[in-house]
Design a protein around this motif. Structure first.
Motif, PDB file in Angstrom:
ATOM      1  N   ARG A   1       0.834  -1.195   0.000  1.00 33.73           N
ATOM      2  CA  ARG A   1       0.000   0.000   0.000  1.00 33.73           C
ATOM      3  C   ARG A   1       0.871   1.248   0.000  1.00 33.73           C
ATOM      4  O   ARG A   1       1.915   1.281   0.654  1.00 33.73           O
ATOM      5  N   VAL A   2       0.403   2.262  -0.728  1.00 31.67           N
ATOM      6  CA  VAL A   2       1.072   3.561  -0.708  1.00 31.67           C
ATOM      7  C   VAL A   2       0.018   4.636  -0.489  1.00 31.67           C
ATOM      8  O   VAL A   2      -1.171   4.433  -0.749  1.00 31.67           O
ATOM      9  N   SER A   3       0.436   5.785  -0.020  1.00 29.54           N
ATOM     10  CA  SER A   3      -0.497   6.894   0.203  1.00 29.54           C
ATOM     11  C   SER A   3      -1.032   7.406  -1.131  1.00 29.54           C
ATOM     12  O   SER A   3      -0.368   7.333  -2.161  1.00 29.54           O
ATOM     13  N   ASP A   4      -2.246   7.927  -1.087  1.00 27.88           N
ATOM     14  CA  ASP A   4      -2.886   8.427  -2.300  1.00 27.88           C
ATOM     15  C   ASP A   4      -2.622   9.928  -2.425  1.00 27.88           C
ATOM     16  O   ASP A   4      -3.532  10.755  -2.391  1.00 27.88           O
ATOM     17  N   ASP A   5      -1.355  10.275  -2.547  1.00 26.03           N
ATOM     18  CA  ASP A   5      -0.956  11.670  -2.662  1.00 26.03           C
ATOM     19  C   ASP A   5       0.334  11.733  -3.469  1.00 26.03           C
ATOM     20  O   ASP A   5       0.735  10.749  -4.103  1.00 26.03           O
TER      21      ASP A   5
ATOM     22  N   GLU B   1      -6.553   7.247   3.159  1.00 18.17           N
ATOM     23  CA  GLU B   1      -6.746   7.612   4.561  1.00 18.17           C
ATOM     24  C   GLU B   1      -5.456   7.653   5.362  1.00 18.17           C
ATOM     25  O   GLU B   1      -5.460   8.122   6.503  1.00 18.17           O
ATOM     26  N   ARG B   2      -4.353   7.176   4.794  1.00 23.10           N
ATOM     27  CA  ARG B   2      -3.116   7.076   5.569  1.00 23.10           C
ATOM     28  C   ARG B   2      -1.963   7.710   4.806  1.00 23.10           C
ATOM     29  O   ARG B   2      -1.910   7.670   3.583  1.00 23.10           O
ATOM     30  N   PRO B   3      -0.988   8.260   5.534  1.00 24.72           N
ATOM     31  CA  PRO B   3       0.146   8.934   4.884  1.00 24.72           C
ATOM     32  C   PRO B   3       1.223   7.941   4.454  1.00 24.72           C
ATOM     33  O   PRO B   3       1.217   6.768   4.836  1.00 24.72           O
TER      34      PRO B   3
ATOM     35  N   SER C   1       1.090   4.445   8.888  1.00 24.52           N
ATOM     36  CA  SER C   1       1.299   4.724   7.470  1.00 24.52           C
ATOM     37  C   SER C   1       0.471   3.787   6.595  1.00 24.52           C
ATOM     38  O   SER C   1      -0.047   2.766   7.055  1.00 24.52           O
ATOM     39  N   ALA C   2       0.389   4.131   5.323  1.00 25.42           N
ATOM     40  CA  ALA C   2      -0.335   3.278   4.385  1.00 25.42           C
ATOM     41  C   ALA C   2       0.254   1.872   4.363  1.00 25.42           C
ATOM     42  O   ALA C   2      -0.469   0.877   4.372  1.00 25.42           O
TER      43      ALA C   2
END
Length: 305
Positions: A43-47, A72-74, A97-98
Motif C-alpha cells: 500500500r502507498v499513500s494516495d498523494d 486515509e493514511r500517509p 502509514s499506508a
C-alpha cells in the motif's frame, strides 16, 4: 517508504534529498535491473508521495498492479543523517502509514496470479497485526503453490523487540525455502542465545533448503544439507552501506532464477552487495546484467572509455 537523506546532522537543518526506500523494493529493483520480471505488492499513500513511490518503481521496471492506493493514511517516512563519515543514523516515521495497513486482501489476488519466488522480510510483520497476518498468509499460500519463499530477517530494533520478532518470525521461517540473516539475527529463528550452527541446523531440519549468513565486509556463508560454503566479499571502496544486504539478496535470488549452482549464486550476491556500497542510496548503484563484471574485471580507479 520515502527516504529523506541528509549529508549532516538533522538537528542543524540543511537540504534533504528524496529517495524511494524499502527492503523489498530494493530487492525488486535489483532483480529487475538484471532482467528478471518482478512485482511489488503493498500500500502507498494516495498523494504526491505515493505517486513518487509508484513512479520510481515503474521507472525501474517493477510491476505495480498489486499496489493499493490508501486515501486515509500517509506515506511512511525514513530520515537518514550522515552523522560522521562512518556512521549513518536512521529515524522512522511510519506508525499509521499506508504500508502498515497492509491486509490479507491486498496480497490474495497477486499471489493467485503466480510467481516463481516470493520474497519477504521481517520488517513487514513488524508494522502491524494486519501486516503480520498478510505476511504469514502470503508465505503459506506461496509455499503451498510450490513457489520458493525467501525470508530475510532484516531485524529493526526501532520497530519491535527481539522477543516479539522471534515469536513472529520463527513460525514464518517454516514456510521458507531460503532464509537470509546476519549472524546476530539467526537466533531470532531459534531459541534465544542459540549459536550459528545450532540455529542453522534447526532451520534445515524444518525444511529450509538454504540458510545464507551475511557477514558484511567478510562476505557470506551458505548452509545446505550438503554442508557449508563461504565466499569473501568483493573488495571495493565503500561510501554508503545502506541497502547492501538487500542487494546481496537480489543477487542470490537472481542466481537462483537463472539456475546457477550455489557458489555462483553467492558470487552474484556478493557482487551486488559490492555495487550497493560503492554508491549513495539504497539501490541507485545496482548494476544491469551487462555490468556484472565491472567490479571483478577492472582494477580500482579504472576509467572505461
Amino acid at each position: 517508504m520515502v527516504s529523506l537523506r541528509s549529508t549532516g546532522p538533522l538537528a542543524v537543518g540543511g537540504p534533504l534529498s528524496m529517495h524511494l526506500a524499502g527492503a523489498e523494493t530494493n530487492v525488486a529493483i535489483g532483480l529487475a535491473r538484471l532482467g528478471h520480471r518482478t512485482a511489488w505488492v503493498g500500500r502507498v499513500s494516495d498523494d504526491e508521495l505515493g505517486e513518487f513511490v509508484l513512479r520510481q518503481l515503474r521507472a525501474e521496471g517493477v510491476g505495480t498492479d498489486g499496489v493499493r492506493r490508501d486515501a486515509e493514511r500517509p506515506a511512511g517516512l525514513m530520515f537518514l543523517e550522515r552523522r560522521t563519515a562512518d556512521v549513518t543514523r536512521v529515524r522512522y516515521h511510519r506508525a499509521g502509514s499506508a504500508g502498515s495497513a497492509l491486509h490479507t486482501d491486498d496480497v490474495a489476488a497477486p499471489l493467485a496470479a503466480g510467481a516463481r519466488v516470493l520474497h519477504l522480510t521481517g520488517i513487514t510483520p513488524a508494522l502491524s497485526d494486519s501486516a503480520r497476518a498478510a505476511t504469514t498468509f502470503a508465505a503459506r499460500q506461496a509455499a503451498a503453490s510450490g513457489a520458493t519463499v525467501s525470508l530475510d530477517v532484516n531485524y529493526r530494533a526501532g520497530l519491535w523487540s527481539r522477543a516479539a520478532a522471534r515469536a513472529a518470525l520463527t513460525p514464518l521461517a517454516g514456510y521458507a525455502s531460503i532464509v537470509i540473516a546476519s549472524a546476530d539475527e539467526l537466533d531470532l529463528l531459534a531459541e534465544p542465545g542459540a549459536d550459528e550452527p545450532t540455529a542453522v541446523a534447526g532451520l534445515l531440519r524444518r525444511g529450509v533448503r538454504t540458510v545464507l549468513v551475511k557477514l558484511g565486509a567478510d562476505g557470506a556463508r551458505a548452509y545446505t544439507h550438503d554442508g557449508v560454503q563461504q565466499l569473501a566479499a568483493v573488495p571495493v571502496t565503500a561510501v554508503d552501506t545502506v541497502g547492501a544486504g538487500d542487494a546481496f539478496t537480489a543477487g542470490y535470488l537472481s542466481g537462483h532464477l537463472d539456475g546457477l549452482d550455489l557458489i555462483d549464486r553467492l558470487r552474484r550476491a556478493v557482487a551486488l552487495g559490492a555495487f550497493a556500497v560503492t554508491a549513495h542510496g539504497d539501490w541507485e548503484g545496482l548494476p544491469r546484467r551487462d555490468e556484472l563484471s565491472l567490479l571483478t574485471g577492472n582494477a580500482a580507479g579504472t576509467t572505461l572509455r
